[in-house]
Motif scaffolding. Sequence first.
Motif, PDB file in Angstrom:
ATOM      1  N   PRO A  69      -5.446  13.053   0.764  1.00 55.83           N
ATOM      2  CA  PRO A  69      -4.638  11.829   0.868  1.00 55.83           C
ATOM      3  C   PRO A  69      -5.006  10.829  -0.226  1.00 55.83           C
ATOM      4  CG  PRO A  69      -6.363  11.821   2.506  1.00 55.83           C
ATOM      5  CD  PRO A  69      -6.445  13.151   1.831  1.00 55.83           C
ATOM      6  N   PHE A  70      -4.090   9.920  -0.493  1.00 54.15           N
ATOM      7  CA  PHE A  70      -4.380   8.840  -1.436  1.00 54.15           C
ATOM      8  C   PHE A  70      -3.683   7.583  -0.964  1.00 54.15           C
ATOM      9  CE2 PHE A  70      -0.320  10.398  -3.036  1.00 54.15           C
ATOM     10  CZ  PHE A  70       0.354   9.232  -3.329  1.00 54.15           C
ATOM     11  N   GLU A  71      -4.143   6.463  -1.481  1.00 55.75           N
ATOM     12  CA  GLU A  71      -3.412   5.215  -1.311  1.00 55.75           C
ATOM     13  C   GLU A  71      -3.637   4.350  -2.532  1.00 55.75           C
ATOM     14  OE1 GLU A  71      -5.954   1.984   1.202  1.00 55.75           O
ATOM     15  OE2 GLU A  71      -4.969   3.533   2.396  1.00 55.75           O
ATOM     16  N   ILE A  72      -2.579   3.666  -2.920  1.00 56.59           N
ATOM     17  CA  ILE A  72      -2.619   2.770  -4.073  1.00 56.59           C
ATOM     18  C   ILE A  72      -2.095   1.417  -3.637  1.00 56.59           C
ATOM     19  CG2 ILE A  72      -1.814   2.347  -6.431  1.00 56.59           C
ATOM     20  CD1 ILE A  72      -1.294   5.329  -6.717  1.00 56.59           C
ATOM     21  N   ARG A  73      -2.841   0.386  -3.933  1.00 62.54           N
ATOM     22  CA  ARG A  73      -2.384  -0.983  -3.672  1.00 62.54           C
ATOM     23  C   ARG A  73      -1.709  -1.531  -4.916  1.00 62.54           C
ATOM     24  NH1 ARG A  73      -4.760  -3.879   0.720  1.00 62.54           N
ATOM     25  NH2 ARG A  73      -5.956  -2.459   2.050  1.00 62.54           N
ATOM     26  N   CYS A  74      -0.595  -2.210  -4.709  1.00 58.24           N
ATOM     27  CA  CYS A  74       0.149  -2.707  -5.866  1.00 58.24           C
ATOM     28  C   CYS A  74       0.937  -3.946  -5.478  1.00 58.24           C
ATOM     29  CB  CYS A  74       1.067  -1.632  -6.418  1.00 58.24           C
ATOM     30  SG  CYS A  74       2.326  -1.089  -5.243  1.00 58.24           S
ATOM     31  N   ASP A  75       1.472  -4.623  -6.491  1.00 59.04           N
ATOM     32  CA  ASP A  75       2.293  -5.811  -6.262  1.00 59.04           C
ATOM     33  C   ASP A  75       3.762  -5.445  -6.036  1.00 59.04           C
ATOM     34  OD1 ASP A  75       0.055  -7.462  -6.709  1.00 59.04           O
ATOM     35  OD2 ASP A  75       0.427  -7.462  -8.870  1.00 59.04           O
ATOM     36  N   VAL A  76       4.235  -4.443  -6.766  1.00 61.79           N
ATOM     37  CA  VAL A  76       5.661  -4.099  -6.771  1.00 61.79           C
ATOM     38  C   VAL A  76       5.815  -2.590  -6.643  1.00 61.79           C
ATOM     39  CG1 VAL A  76       7.737  -4.018  -8.212  1.00 61.79           C
ATOM     40  CG2 VAL A  76       6.389  -6.107  -8.108  1.00 61.79           C
ATOM     41  N   VAL A  77       6.821  -2.182  -5.871  1.00 55.54           N
ATOM     42  CA  VAL A  77       7.188  -0.770  -5.761  1.00 55.54           C
ATOM     43  C   VAL A  77       8.619  -0.603  -6.258  1.00 55.54           C
ATOM     44  CG1 VAL A  77       7.578   1.185  -4.208  1.00 55.54           C
ATOM     45  CG2 VAL A  77       5.640  -0.344  -3.811  1.00 55.54           C
ATOM     46  N   VAL A  78       8.851   0.451  -7.025  1.00 51.94           N
ATOM     47  CA  VAL A  78      10.197   0.821  -7.468  1.00 51.94           C
ATOM     48  C   VAL A  78      10.406   2.283  -7.110  1.00 51.94           C
ATOM     49  CG1 VAL A  78      11.850   0.834  -9.363  1.00 51.94           C
ATOM     50  CG2 VAL A  78       9.879  -0.697  -9.460  1.00 51.94           C
ATOM     51  N   THR A  79      11.500   2.584  -6.435  1.00 48.31           N
ATOM     52  CA  THR A  79      11.801   3.979  -6.127  1.00 48.31           C
ATOM     53  C   THR A  79      12.963   4.471  -6.974  1.00 48.31           C
ATOM     54  OG1 THR A  79      13.411   3.645  -4.336  1.00 48.31           O
ATOM     55  CG2 THR A  79      11.065   3.551  -3.751  1.00 48.31           C
ATOM     56  N   ALA A  80      12.772   5.668  -7.537  1.00 45.69           N
ATOM     57  CA  ALA A  80      13.816   6.350  -8.304  1.00 45.69           C
ATOM     58  C   ALA A  80      13.758   7.806  -7.879  1.00 45.69           C
ATOM     59  CB  ALA A  80      13.571   6.188  -9.797  1.00 45.69           C
ATOM     60  N   THR A  81      14.077   8.040  -6.618  1.00 44.58           N
ATOM     61  CA  THR A  81      13.808   9.338  -5.999  1.00 44.58           C
ATOM     62  C   THR A  81      15.032  10.241  -5.898  1.00 44.58           C
ATOM     63  OG1 THR A  81      14.047   8.302  -3.809  1.00 44.58           O
ATOM     64  CG2 THR A  81      11.835   8.466  -4.705  1.00 44.58           C
TER      65      THR A  81
ATOM     66  N   ILE B 122       0.866  -1.170   0.000  1.00 42.60           N
ATOM     67  CA  ILE B 122       0.000   0.000   0.000  1.00 42.60           C
ATOM     68  C   ILE B 122       0.907   1.224   0.000  1.00 42.60           C
ATOM     69  CG2 ILE B 122      -1.802   1.294   1.180  1.00 42.60           C
ATOM     70  CD1 ILE B 122      -2.690  -1.284   2.511  1.00 42.60           C
ATOM     71  N   VAL B 123       0.790   2.036  -1.040  1.00 40.98           N
ATOM     72  CA  VAL B 123       1.559   3.274  -1.149  1.00 40.98           C
ATOM     73  C   VAL B 123       0.645   4.412  -0.721  1.00 40.98           C
ATOM     74  CG1 VAL B 123       2.877   4.788  -2.674  1.00 40.98           C
ATOM     75  CG2 VAL B 123       2.877   2.309  -3.071  1.00 40.98           C
ATOM     76  N   ARG B 124       1.048   5.108   0.335  1.00 40.56           N
ATOM     77  CA  ARG B 124       0.219   6.186   0.877  1.00 40.56           C
ATOM     78  C   ARG B 124       0.917   7.537   0.700  1.00 40.56           C
ATOM     79  NH1 ARG B 124      -1.010   2.350   5.177  1.00 40.56           N
ATOM     80  NH2 ARG B 124      -3.214   1.785   5.040  1.00 40.56           N
ATOM     81  N   GLY B 125       0.108   8.569   0.506  1.00 44.99           N
ATOM     82  CA  GLY B 125       0.649   9.902   0.385  1.00 44.99           C
ATOM     83  C   GLY B 125      -0.436  10.934   0.292  1.00 44.99           C
ATOM     84  N   HIS B 126      -0.080  12.100  -0.234  1.00 49.96           N
ATOM     85  CA  HIS B 126      -1.071  13.153  -0.388  1.00 49.96           C
ATOM     86  C   HIS B 126      -0.807  13.919  -1.675  1.00 49.96           C
ATOM     87  CE1 HIS B 126       2.299  15.087   1.788  1.00 49.96           C
ATOM     88  NE2 HIS B 126       1.988  16.154   1.071  1.00 49.96           N
ATOM     89  N   ILE B 127      -1.886  14.411  -2.248  1.00 56.89           N
ATOM     90  CA  ILE B 127      -1.798  15.246  -3.444  1.00 56.89           C
ATOM     91  C   ILE B 127      -1.550  16.678  -2.999  1.00 56.89           C
ATOM     92  CG2 ILE B 127      -3.003  16.039  -5.504  1.00 56.89           C
ATOM     93  CD1 ILE B 127      -4.675  13.449  -5.340  1.00 56.89           C
ATOM     94  N   VAL B 128      -0.620  17.333  -3.670  1.00 49.82           N
ATOM     95  CA  VAL B 128      -0.177  18.662  -3.260  1.00 49.82           C
ATOM     96  C   VAL B 128      -0.777  19.720  -4.184  1.00 49.82           C
ATOM     97  CG1 VAL B 128       1.834  20.142  -2.941  1.00 49.82           C
ATOM     98  CG2 VAL B 128       1.957  17.724  -2.342  1.00 49.82           C
ATOM     99  N   ALA B 129      -1.240  20.821  -3.604  1.00 49.39           N
ATOM    100  CA  ALA B 129      -1.724  21.955  -4.383  1.00 49.39           C
ATOM    101  C   ALA B 129      -0.719  23.091  -4.294  1.00 49.39           C
ATOM    102  CB  ALA B 129      -3.080  22.416  -3.851  1.00 49.39           C
ATOM    103  N   ASP B 130      -0.495  23.740  -5.410  1.00 44.97           N
ATOM    104  CA  ASP B 130       0.432  24.872  -5.456  1.00 44.97           C
ATOM    105  C   ASP B 130      -0.379  26.160  -5.579  1.00 44.97           C
ATOM    106  OD1 ASP B 130       2.372  26.733  -5.912  1.00 44.97           O
ATOM    107  OD2 ASP B 130       3.428  25.578  -7.437  1.00 44.97           O
ATOM    108  N   LYS B 131      -0.423  26.918  -4.507  1.00 42.16           N
ATOM    109  CA  LYS B 131      -1.185  28.166  -4.498  1.00 42.16           C
ATOM    110  C   LYS B 131      -0.228  29.337  -4.292  1.00 42.16           C
ATOM    111  CE  LYS B 131      -5.464  26.083  -2.803  1.00 42.16           C
ATOM    112  NZ  LYS B 131      -6.540  26.119  -1.781  1.00 42.16           N
ATOM    113  N   GLY B 132      -0.017  30.062  -5.372  1.00 39.07           N
ATOM    114  CA  GLY B 132       0.860  31.225  -5.283  1.00 39.07           C
ATOM    115  C   GLY B 132       2.275  30.890  -4.910  1.00 39.07           C
ATOM    116  N   GLY B 133       2.751  29.733  -5.353  1.00 39.46           N
ATOM    117  CA  GLY B 133       4.110  29.309  -5.028  1.00 39.46           C
ATOM    118  C   GLY B 133       4.245  28.646  -3.681  1.00 39.46           C
ATOM    119  N   ILE B 134       3.130  28.542  -2.945  1.00 36.74           N
ATOM    120  CA  ILE B 134       3.155  27.875  -1.648  1.00 36.74           C
ATOM    121  C   ILE B 134       2.505  26.510  -1.807  1.00 36.74           C
ATOM    122  CG2 ILE B 134       2.374  27.961   0.741  1.00 36.74           C
ATOM    123  CD1 ILE B 134       2.296  30.996   0.506  1.00 36.74           C
ATOM    124  N   LEU B 135       3.234  25.445  -1.455  1.00 40.28           N
ATOM    125  CA  LEU B 135       2.716  24.092  -1.589  1.00 40.28           C
ATOM    126  C   LEU B 135       1.859  23.759  -0.384  1.00 40.28           C
ATOM    127  CD1 LEU B 135       5.930  22.314  -2.912  1.00 40.28           C
ATOM    128  CD2 LEU B 135       3.989  23.143  -4.229  1.00 40.28           C
TER     129      LEU B 135
END
Length: 831
Positions: free
Chosen positions: A204-216, A186-199
């Motif tokens: 929130p969101f979550e996605i269920r998956c079989d495999v995770v790959v990070t390239a951060t 389960i990949v959890r996080g949040h969607i970000v809004a950019d208002k006037g240059g302020i994030l």
Amino acid sequence: MVTHARAVVVGGGAVGCSIAYHLCKAGWTDTVLLERDELTAGSTWHAAGLLPLFNMSYATSHIHDYSVKFYQDLAGETGMDTGFFRVGNLRMAQTEARMDEYRLYASTAETVGIPYEWLTPKEIAERWPLVRTEDLKGAIFHPTDGYINPADVTQAMAAGARARGARIYRKTQVDAFERTASGEWIVRGHIVADKGGILQAKQPFEIRCDVVVTATGNHAQRTAAMVGCYIPAIPVEHQYIVTEPDPALVEWRASNPQHPVLRDADAKWYVREERGGWILGPYERNAPAWAVFGVPETFRADLLQLDLDRIEAEYLSMIHRIPSTENVGLKDDFNGPICYTPDGNPLVGPAPGVDNFYFAEGFSFGITAAGGTGYYLAQMITQGEAEIDMWSLDPRRYGPWINRNYAARKNEECYEHVFILHHPDEEREACRPLKTAPCYDRVKARGAQFGQVNGWERPTYYADTPDFDDHAARSFRRGGWWRFAEAEARAVREGVGLFDVTPFAKHRIMGPGATDFLDRLTCNRLPKVGRINLTYALTEAAGTVRSEFTIVRHGENDYYVVSAGAAEAYDGDYLRKMAPADGSVVIQNVTTQYGVFAIAGPKAREVMEAVTFAQDPAAVYTNKAFPWLSAREVDLGMCRTLAIRVAYAGELGWELHHPMEMQNYLFDRIVAAGQGLRLCGTRAMNWLRQEKSYRAFGSDLGRDATPFESGLDRFVDMSKDFVGKTALETAGIRARCVTLLIDGPADADPWGREALYESDGTTRVGRLTSGGWSVVFGRQIGLGYVDPAHAAPGTRLKVRIMGALWDAEVVEDSPHDPQNLRIRADSPARR
């Protein structure tokens, strides 16, 4: 936003977009990519976009070569201009040592099929008159190299991924990963809004998956920590400058194509053309690591404070090399973080201790590597294995002993070594010594010169004085160390030698399920109690060699397993992941509990008898009492020792596995007892094992060849079931591992990176994976892979050493002592 996917890729730079593209191309169209900001907002946006093919690593050369070819095709597939300019890459040399480096590299390039040309200083000046050449020795030119627009190629890969089914979400911050009982992520996080240059956080969101790959990228440490891992990927500051248009370049370009990328390795910089001016990218000393304890949450497409004084020497050397730049002004300058690892290779593969989670982190040459990384990592994920051996990039090549202080200093060192001469016998000095066996001071006082494996200091050879300058002894040819290694190898063949091989990885595997577990995991039959066996763990998907184990059986379900020192974390992670979940198998890493000495040579038995109390009735080392490939506990003085009758040097010998805390006592006892005993290092051992055709894991053995291709048929028991058997049965024979004796140059030996050709020198048929000198045959020796048609003993070939082709002959395996008479030799007095 979707709530389910087959794979989730975290990170929208060049590497992440390539992974998403290639996963979709491989059939995993239900792939999602998440980017915390905008695509290319990490190091991709300020990368110079160079595509250098030059690399000493066989695997990395394949990765870079794939990238360059892929980027050329991508524009046609997507209809998007990737900004690819195939201008070539001119690597200049100011010294003969640098030319030797290029000669060794060129042979490696040949094994991958990368084209190159040699140029004299005069030829350079004729083709590119803006370059000053009077102080150059020559250059190597790659006509297929060039540069690309990082943002454009990343967007093109993203478009290609979308076209194949991927969903890409921007402004989506990943906050956590959770593994469910069913094995889902389960990949959890949040969607970000950019208002006037302020994030601002939105939903929130979550996605269920079989495999995770990070390239951060620069955020790799933070990402890895979410799954309980530490990886040594820390950014280092990299500055580059952009000049105003150079009138001389503008004039030259009026009737000529783009100038090639220039690399003056001895001056530590690259230069490429940019809108009539130049980009200078230096790799200076003292560039600092940045964000050692994690990149600030607010850091996105940002830059760091400039320190142009740090690159003054490189700037002046550019003016020397390209005199027309002296009066050209500076247009722009950048200081951005680029992620590094201690050895400069990225971390690509399974996360240690975590199932179905993959890292693609630590890319210091991310644009060059992105395409190939996506291709080969997608193979690993979707097919179970890549077509090339990815061991040199595996995240588990680093053990848990590495911390941030170590990684930061080693990454800084790696940065400043980008253009340092890369001798094959190179041993970098930062953070050393760190892990030392108890006998370290004793052997150092006797002239030991050290190499490093998995952080351990390990003698590579013994000089005649403790203050011998090992750095000055390094060379692409026979360095100052060669005479010492030759004498050590000869001593083992004629008398007896002692090696410190303490860094071997060691695991105890016990419990009621231990026998069934190891029997299924490895392809050879297990030894009987008191005996040992060499065996291999194969990859399930390809039937290729994944790990090499020496197994000592102490009891019905009690085993002592020894493997390569560099593979301690790699093998330990695999053993734990493959063990049954019911607790019937206990795996203990005992590497630091036991030191190991290896005694080898015709007089090894005499040393063993002298070290043991003469009145001890168990101190009998005859073939009958202590046969070859057996193990016994013996008392060497007051030190209880597991003695294993085996010798990697291919002579009569024993490995002595002893309590680490008693190592100095045992060392002193052996040295005192061994009349004529010579202390020996790994370079001599490497030559000796080739005379017996003993394959080395990580060079001759790997995940790109099956045991049958590697010549290990006698270690495979096809009558039993084991992991990888099904794949092995259908794999076929693509190449064969052979031993070659070589009539090479008088001042150089092969290193194991050289191309092999038919006897007329026209058709490439294989490559060396090991190389050195044979004291028995008085010739160079090597192991390598050739196509099956050229594998028969007696076949004449050519091998490229230092730019020239030399005669080589395929010989029968184990050219020294083919019947193992010396290994099995009994004591004449007790025969």
